[in-house]
Design a protein around this motif. Structure first.
Motif, PDB file in Angstrom:
ATOM      1  N   GLU A   1       9.198 100.451 -75.187  1.00  0.00           N
ATOM      2  CA  GLU A   1       8.677 101.264 -76.291  1.00  0.00           C
ATOM      3  C   GLU A   1       7.156 101.373 -76.207  1.00  0.00           C
ATOM      4  O   GLU A   1       6.585 102.442 -76.456  1.00  0.00           O
ATOM      5  CB  GLU A   1       9.103 100.660 -77.630  1.00  0.00           C
ATOM      6  N   GLU A   2       6.478 100.275 -75.837  1.00  0.00           N
ATOM      7  CA  GLU A   2       5.015 100.308 -75.704  1.00  0.00           C
ATOM      8  C   GLU A   2       4.614 101.255 -74.585  1.00  0.00           C
ATOM      9  O   GLU A   2       3.645 102.020 -74.723  1.00  0.00           O
ATOM     10  CB  GLU A   2       4.469  98.906 -75.430  1.00  0.00           C
ATOM     11  N   GLU A   3       5.355 101.206 -73.466  1.00  0.00           N
ATOM     12  CA  GLU A   3       5.023 102.092 -72.351  1.00  0.00           C
ATOM     13  C   GLU A   3       5.252 103.553 -72.739  1.00  0.00           C
ATOM     14  O   GLU A   3       4.443 104.421 -72.387  1.00  0.00           O
ATOM     15  CB  GLU A   3       5.870 101.730 -71.127  1.00  0.00           C
ATOM     16  N   LEU A   4       6.319 103.839 -73.455  1.00  0.00           N
ATOM     17  CA  LEU A   4       6.564 105.206 -73.919  1.00  0.00           C
ATOM     18  C   LEU A   4       5.460 105.653 -74.883  1.00  0.00           C
ATOM     19  O   LEU A   4       4.995 106.800 -74.820  1.00  0.00           O
ATOM     20  CB  LEU A   4       7.939 105.304 -74.602  1.00  0.00           C
ATOM     21  N   ALA A   5       5.041 104.762 -75.753  1.00  0.00           N
ATOM     22  CA  ALA A   5       3.976 105.091 -76.694  1.00  0.00           C
ATOM     23  C   ALA A   5       2.679 105.360 -75.940  1.00  0.00           C
ATOM     24  O   ALA A   5       1.925 106.286 -76.288  1.00  0.00           O
ATOM     25  CB  ALA A   5       3.798 103.963 -77.702  1.00  0.00           C
ATOM     26  N   LYS A   6       2.364 104.580 -74.910  1.00  0.00           N
ATOM     27  CA  LYS A   6       1.152 104.790 -74.109  1.00  0.00           C
ATOM     28  C   LYS A   6       1.219 106.148 -73.411  1.00  0.00           C
ATOM     29  O   LYS A   6       0.220 106.874 -73.361  1.00  0.00           O
ATOM     30  CB  LYS A   6       0.993 103.686 -73.064  1.00  0.00           C
ATOM     31  N   GLU A   7       2.378 106.507 -72.868  1.00  0.00           N
ATOM     32  CA  GLU A   7       2.516 107.790 -72.196  1.00  0.00           C
ATOM     33  C   GLU A   7       2.353 108.940 -73.190  1.00  0.00           C
ATOM     34  O   GLU A   7       1.737 109.960 -72.869  1.00  0.00           O
ATOM     35  CB  GLU A   7       3.886 107.875 -71.508  1.00  0.00           C
ATOM     36  N   GLU A   8       2.891 108.795 -74.389  1.00  0.00           N
ATOM     37  CA  GLU A   8       2.741 109.816 -75.421  1.00  0.00           C
ATOM     38  C   GLU A   8       1.268 109.989 -75.764  1.00  0.00           C
ATOM     39  O   GLU A   8       0.795 111.101 -75.957  1.00  0.00           O
ATOM     40  CB  GLU A   8       3.535 109.425 -76.690  1.00  0.00           C
ATOM     41  N   ARG A   9       0.543 108.876 -75.889  1.00  0.00           N
ATOM     42  CA  ARG A   9      -0.885 108.962 -76.225  1.00  0.00           C
ATOM     43  C   ARG A   9      -1.660 109.627 -75.092  1.00  0.00           C
ATOM     44  O   ARG A   9      -2.585 110.400 -75.343  1.00  0.00           O
ATOM     45  CB  ARG A   9      -1.470 107.563 -76.467  1.00  0.00           C
TER      46      ARG A   9
ATOM     47  N   THR B   1      -1.056 113.343 -75.263  1.00  0.00           N
ATOM     48  CA  THR B   1      -1.724 113.998 -76.391  1.00  0.00           C
ATOM     49  C   THR B   1      -3.230 114.060 -76.202  1.00  0.00           C
ATOM     50  O   THR B   1      -3.896 114.853 -76.855  1.00  0.00           O
ATOM     51  CB  THR B   1      -1.397 113.255 -77.704  1.00  0.00           C
TER      52      THR B   1
END
Length: 108
Positions: free
Chosen positions: A96-104, A107
């Protein structure tokens, strides 16, 4: 011990002597067979005692093995299950952290 009256008197002829000899042999054979029966009975008793001892030792060994398996299950059911769950939770959190980093990154 029973004795036949024929053995207590002197033989009157050769036929009576033969009868006495045959009766002596018969008594000796009977005594020998009785001793064999006693020996076999003693062997059976000793084998029974030995089997009972082995049975109790085997039962104790099986009980010890079952107790060891129960301990393994208790350890496995408690510690390993909790540890496994923590690993799974950690892997999910990392993903989940890696997905959140990729989303950031996307963006930005």
């Amino acid at each position: 011990k029973r004795r036949h009256e024929l053995l207590e008197r002197e033989p009157e002829d050769s036929v009576e002597k033969d009868y006495q000899d045959a009766l002596h042999k018969s008594y000796n054979c009977e005594a020998r067979l009785k001793m064999e029966v006693i020996g076999l009975h003693a062997a059976g008793v000793l084998n029974g005692i030995y089997c009972n001892r082995l049975h109790s030792q085997l039962a104790a060994q099986e009980e010890k093995e079952q107790n060891a398996k129960k301990k393994e299950r208790q350890i496995d059911g408690g510690w390993l299950t909790k540890f496994y769950q923590r690993v799974v939770d950690h892997e999910k959190a990392t993903e989940e952290e890696e997905l959140a980093k990729e989303e950031r990154r996307k963006t930005k």
